[in-house]
Design an enzyme around this catalytic site. Sequence first.
Site, PDB file in Angstrom:
ATOM      1  N   ALA A 125       4.265  -5.741   2.343  1.00  0.00           N
ATOM      2  CA  ALA A 125       5.591  -5.279   1.962  1.00  0.00           C
ATOM      3  C   ALA A 125       6.469  -4.558   3.019  1.00  0.00           C
ATOM      4  CB  ALA A 125       5.225  -3.911   1.095  1.00  0.00           C
ATOM      5  N   ALA A 133       3.386   0.227  11.793  1.00  0.00           N
ATOM      6  CA  ALA A 133       4.417  -0.927  11.169  1.00  0.00           C
ATOM      7  C   ALA A 133       5.195  -1.483  12.383  1.00  0.00           C
ATOM      8  CB  ALA A 133       5.180  -0.361  10.197  1.00  0.00           C
ATOM      9  N   ALA A 134       4.893  -1.115  13.668  1.00  0.00           N
ATOM     10  CA  ALA A 134       5.605  -1.710  14.755  1.00  0.00           C
ATOM     11  C   ALA A 134       5.269  -3.257  14.642  1.00  0.00           C
ATOM     12  CB  ALA A 134       5.326  -0.987  15.998  1.00  0.00           C
ATOM     13  N   GLY A 135       4.219  -3.615  14.467  1.00  0.00           N
ATOM     14  CA  GLY A 135       3.875  -4.808  14.576  1.00  0.00           C
ATOM     15  C   GLY A 135       4.481  -5.849  13.316  1.00  0.00           C
ATOM     16  N   ASP A 136       4.708  -5.137  12.311  1.00  0.00           N
ATOM     17  CA  ASP A 136       5.076  -5.617  11.016  1.00  0.00           C
ATOM     18  C   ASP A 136       6.752  -5.789  11.383  1.00  0.00           C
ATOM     19  OD1 ASP A 136       2.776  -5.464   9.739  1.00  0.00           O
ATOM     20  OD2 ASP A 136       3.027  -3.590   9.001  1.00  0.00           O
ATOM     21  N   ASN A 172       0.741  -1.092   0.190  1.00  0.00           N
ATOM     22  CA  ASN A 172       0.121   0.075   0.050  1.00  0.00           C
ATOM     23  C   ASN A 172       1.049   1.408  -0.110  1.00  0.00           C
ATOM     24  OD1 ASN A 172      -2.414  -1.689   0.527  1.00  0.00           O
ATOM     25  ND2 ASN A 172      -2.269  -1.216   2.638  1.00  0.00           N
TER      26      ASN A 172
HETATM   27  O1  RIB Z   1       0.658  -2.332   9.609  1.00  0.00           O
HETATM   28  C1  RIB Z   1       0.828  -1.153   9.134  1.00  0.00           C
HETATM   29  C2  RIB Z   1       0.363  -1.052   7.772  1.00  0.00           C
HETATM   30  O2  RIB Z   1      -1.099  -1.248   7.847  1.00  0.00           O
HETATM   31  C3  RIB Z   1       0.540   0.375   6.917  1.00  0.00           C
HETATM   32  O3  RIB Z   1       1.576   0.345   6.491  1.00  0.00           O
HETATM   33  C4  RIB Z   1      -0.764   0.224   5.959  1.00  0.00           C
HETATM   34  O4  RIB Z   1      -0.560   0.311   4.643  1.00  0.00           O
HETATM   35  C5  RIB Z   1      -1.578  -0.965   6.562  1.00  0.00           C
HETATM   36  O5  RIB Z   1      -1.671  -1.991   5.481  1.00  0.00           O
END
Ligand code: RIB
Length: 305
Positions: free
Chosen positions: A40, A248-251, A9
């Site tokens: 991503a 994005a901390a979880g990512d 996204n």
């Molecule tokens: O986890 C954060 C992400 O959630 C953001 O980057 C947004 O694009 C959504 O997908």
Amino acid sequence: MIIVVGSLNMDLVVRSPRLPRPGETLSGGPFVTYPGGKGANQAVAAARMGARTAMIGRVGADGFGQMLRLSAETDDVNVEHVLSTPGLSTGVALITVEVGGQNTIVIAPGANAALMPEDVDAVAPLIAVARVLLLQLEVPLPTVVRAAAIAHAAGATVILNPAPAPVGRLPAELLAHVDYLIPNESEAAVFLDESSGVPPEVLARAVSAVCGVPNVIITLGAGGVAMFGPDGVTLLPAFSVDAVDTTAAGDAFVGGFAVALSEGLSPTEALRWGCAAGALAATRPGAQSSLPTRDEVLGLLQLGD
Ligand code: RIB
């Protein structure tokens, strides 16, 4: 190798003194765009922490799509299998971030919704050589199921981050292929009929029992992390940082955890990597812009020793 089947996204972000109430208009800070998407973000997180990483997904045949492919590629993510999708726009996320770092996110999936099981079949040989497969729920569920089945049959470790929270129960044919389920607290609650007031370690055990997934890790933000697995419960505190933006901390957690597992570290040690990566990501604005390097993660881990 770590493979991610998931979303890309463009994040359209504004900071605000607080999150708006329904019907309210607030005046915020400057408008900023950041490369994002849970898929991503997790791919870039893994690559920045040193893993060979490939991304499978779809973007629109538009400027945002080109920018997302280019930025992931710049971070050494293999984007050969990020397909361009004529007639659909690239996924976007509308994000509001308040001063304490909390956010609200609304997604327009666009081309992410066109990632089909056939797209995954076309790269089955690549998925079959993965050490770890990372999945989230921002692409169609049948696609997630197919990717999990291929990776599981090939002996890869399958990690599912069930975000955004699923509407209703996830199919048993998906959960049967998952080795690690990594929800946050509100996503974990979706798996149970009643979860209010339940301590995280009890929640993790209950989700594991209901889903039949051997390892469940519940991320708790500043509250750390709770894991239930074959060796019982593990609770780890969060690294203490000044959070400016938790996007994005979880990512970052998922990426760090996956990299450590793929290098043969124990699940407990991998949890520490995830916590360090998540904490660092919360100290900087944006999604992929906030993801830490391997050296930064190792530095924070050393400080915590
Ligand atoms: O986890 C954060 C992400 O959630 C953001 O980057 C947004 O694009 C959504 O997908």
